[in-house]
Design an enzyme around this catalytic site. Structure first.
Site, mmCIF file in Angstrom:
data_model
loop_
_atom_site.group_PDB
_atom_site.id
_atom_site.type_symbol
_atom_site.label_atom_id
_atom_site.label_comp_id
_atom_site.label_asym_id
_atom_site.label_seq_id
_atom_site.Cartn_x
_atom_site.Cartn_y
_atom_site.Cartn_z
ATOM 1 N N ASP A 196 24.111 0.931 -23.236
ATOM 2 C CA ASP A 196 24.865 2.180 -23.109
ATOM 3 C C ASP A 196 26.325 2.013 -23.549
ATOM 4 O OD1 ASP A 196 25.006 4.871 -22.525
ATOM 5 O OD2 ASP A 196 24.093 4.664 -20.547
ATOM 6 N N ASP A 209 22.803 12.994 -23.795
ATOM 7 C CA ASP A 209 21.599 12.968 -22.967
ATOM 8 C C ASP A 209 20.788 14.251 -23.090
ATOM 9 O OD1 ASP A 209 22.399 10.508 -22.185
ATOM 10 O OD2 ASP A 209 22.742 11.011 -20.076
#
Ligand SMILES: *[C@@H]1O[C@H](CO)[C@@H](O)[C@H](O)[C@H]1NC(C)=O
Ligand SMILES: *[C@@H]1O[C@H](CO)[C@@H](O)[C@H](O)[C@H]1NC(C)=O
Ligand SMILES: *[C@@H]1O[C@H](CO)[C@@H](O)[C@H](O)[C@H]1NC(C)=O
Ligand SMILES: *[C@@H]1O[C@H](CO)[C@@H](O)[C@H](O)[C@H]1NC(C)=O
Ligand SMILES: *[C@@H]1O[C@H](CO)[C@@H](O)[C@H](O)[C@H]1NC(C)=O
Ligand SMILES: *[C@@H]1O[C@H](CO)[C@@H](O)[C@H](O)[C@H]1NC(C)=O
Ligand SMILES: *[C@@H]1O[C@H](CO)[C@@H](O)[C@H](O)[C@H]1NC(C)=O
Ligand SMILES: *[C@@H]1O[C@H](CO)[C@@H](O)[C@H](O)[C@H]1NC(C)=O
Ligand SMILES: *[C@@H]1O[C@H](CO)[C@@H](O)[C@H](O)[C@H]1NC(C)=O
Length: 433
Positions: free
Chosen positions: A146, A210
């Site tokens: 991430d 996302d």
């Protein structure tokens, strides 16, 4: 020096992908994030894996389970190692790992290229190799990486490629030391065109922020994919993000996808060769959603061992070709597979629509031929198509068809052309060719 260890595999002229032996095909598995956010533990994970096996999803290929953010304690121990949260994993992650191995699943890691993960757990900046060792000791060989809490520019003096390269280099070093090569999945959210460079250092890369369990989010991702499909092939894949199939009324946050929307979602992700990570609580998802996740015909194409390319749009539909519009992605797509020419027709509108296309609008179809048609959702042969196919699709619905050559068109068809520009009929009084 360790880079010599890697071989370079040519995909299409001018484009080179990293081939370190892993990740030729899109990964298939489960990720805890969409269903549970931070709120998961060993028993929840075990229940998902057991259900995956009972439902035949492991057999269908879903064999990797990512423990997403929040599995560790917020502080490393005195030697700088990450420590699994003992409340969530009372017997440790190794024990959970061997439990899921018995069900045909391997645990996978989540990490972050900054000081902390997005939820504030330890990030791997400066500790890349140490964390690979920890994940390996937990039985993991896949890493989702991430992009939160990244060090300031005066520290890294790097671009995104350089920041994510650190872990890629550590993976190469770790592989050289131990013969264990991590599958590397970038979660950079498409900030700095990972479609261009992702394949140099990793096996997949996210192109968007996302996903959310609403149609608007899916349509926006598909719209971006209408322009980025070309970047996927063997050993390097656009990651359209984890699946939201099953999250109607459940999930984190709870979603509102209809059955038709879930089918469109799964069809697009599978045929665009995205990694497919289940993101719903399988103990609560509806039978219809579970059947979508288990669509073997679509999984077979997603996992095609001989043709790696994605489908691509041949007509946008609602809007003019190449229009970037988050509500109306391209509607007419096709591509090659080992099993035939595949078509995906998507109704991006909020009402039922009549959809129609000429076969020869697709680059992969031969003019003057007829094609047998197999429906990838009803799983049956639905007839022979000559020149065009028309259908009615519900709001946000999809059709996925596999076409195979069935010989020349019947003779009664006129001599005009589906692709009609510059097409002429040779007159009989002229000398034959
Ligand atoms: C930190 O955790 C690692 C991995 O469990 C362990 O090997 C190490 O001994 C621990 N260090 C300390 C100081 O407890
Ligand atoms: C995991 O969470 C569930 C639901 O909150 C709870 O019932 C269960 O006891 C927890 N298990 C562990 C090992 O913490
Ligand atoms: C980066 O800048 C911060 C303050 O803005 C400073 O405290 C730090 O020492 C700098 N680091 C380097 C490596 O220059
Ligand atoms: C890695 O695998 C090769 C071939 O199987 C073997 O020769 C080599 O000893 C292994 N290296 C390590 C560090 O395990
Ligand atoms: C689905 O939920 C989102 C977020 O709450 C909302 O914006 C959207 O309007 C909902 N869609 C439908 C069809 O209810
Ligand atoms: C997207 O396309 C629709 C249909 O053509 C149009 O009404 C809408 O304004 C477009 N949206 C944007 C942001 O351009
Ligand atoms: C599709 O791929 C197969 C397998 O590689 C190949 O034989 C075939 O020629 C391809 N078809 C088209 C239209 O490119
Ligand atoms: C489909 O092809 C048939 C045969 O050429 C033709 O009669 C018909 O008009 C076509 N339909 C569409 C929607 O193009
Ligand atoms: C489909 O083919 C017919 C017959 O040649 C032609 O008139 C029509 O414009 C074509 N439609 C598209 C969208 O290419």
């Amino acid at each position: 020096m360790h880079r010599i260890f890697w071989t370079i595999f040519p995909i299409i002229p001018g484009v080179f992908s990293l081939n370190n032996g892993v990740g030729k095909l899109p990964a298939l598995g489960y990720d805890t994030f969409n269903a549970f956010g931070c709120d998961y533990n060993a028993s929840i994970v075990a229940a998902q894996v057991e259900t995956m096996q009972e439902l035949g999803l492991v057999k269908a290929g879903y064999n990797t389970l990512i423990l997403d953010d929040c599995y560790a304690l917020k502080e490393r121990n005195a030697t700088g190692h990450m420590v699994a949260d003992p409340d969530k994993f009372p017997h440790g992650i190794e024990a959970l790992s061997s439990h899921v191995n018995h069900h045909g699943v391997q645990l996978a890691a989540y990490g972050d290229n900054g000081y902390q993960t997005c939820a504030g757990y330890p990030g791997s900046y400066g500790r890349e190799l140490q964390d690979l060792q920890t994940w390996h000791s937990w039985g993991m060989s896949y890493l989702k990486y991430d992009n939160c809490y990244i060090p300031a520019d005066n520290i890294t003096q790097e671009n995104m490629l350089g920041r994510f390269q650190r872990m890629s280099d550590a993976i190469a070093e770790f592989a050289q030391n131990t013969n264990n090569t991590f599958h590397y999945s970038l979660c950079e959210w498409g900030w700095q065109q990972p479609v261009i460079w992702g394949h140099r250092i990793a096996q997949s890369w996210r192109n968007n922020g996302d996903i959310k369990p609403y149609w608007s989010a899916l349509a926006a991702i598909m719209n971006e994919a209408s322009f980025l499909w070309w970047a996927s092939d063997f050993y390097g894949h656009n990651d359209m993000d984890m699946l939201e199939v099953g999250n109607n009324g459940i999930g984190t946050p709870p979603g509102n996808l209809t059955y038709e929307e879930e089918k469109s979602h799964f069809t697009a992700w599978a045929l665009l060769k995205s990694p497919l990570f289940i993101g719903t609580d399988l103990t609560k998802a509806s039978k219809q959603s579970l059947d979508i996740l288990g669509n073997r015909d679509l999984i077979k194409i997603n996992q095609d061992p001989d043709v790696g390319e994605s489908i691509s749009p041949f007509r946008w539909g609602v809007n003019a070709d190449y229009t970037f519009n988050a509500t109306h992605p391209a509607e007419y797509w096709s591509g090659n597979t080992s099993y035939g020419i595949v078509f995906m027709i998507l109704n991006s509108q909020d009402t039922t629509q009549e959809m129609s296309f000429n076969l020869t609008e697709s680059w992969a179809i031969r003019a003057g031929r007829q094609y047998s048609v197999y429906d990838l959702w009803s799983h049956e042969d639905v007839g022979i198509a000559v020149r065009n196919i028309s259908m009615e699709l519900p709001a946000h619905g999809v059709s996925a068809l596999l076409l195979n050559d069935a010989g020349p068109e019947p003779e009664e068809y006129d001599a005009s052309c589906g692709f009609f520009y510059q097409c002429s009929v040779r007159l009989t009084h002229l000398s034959p060719i």
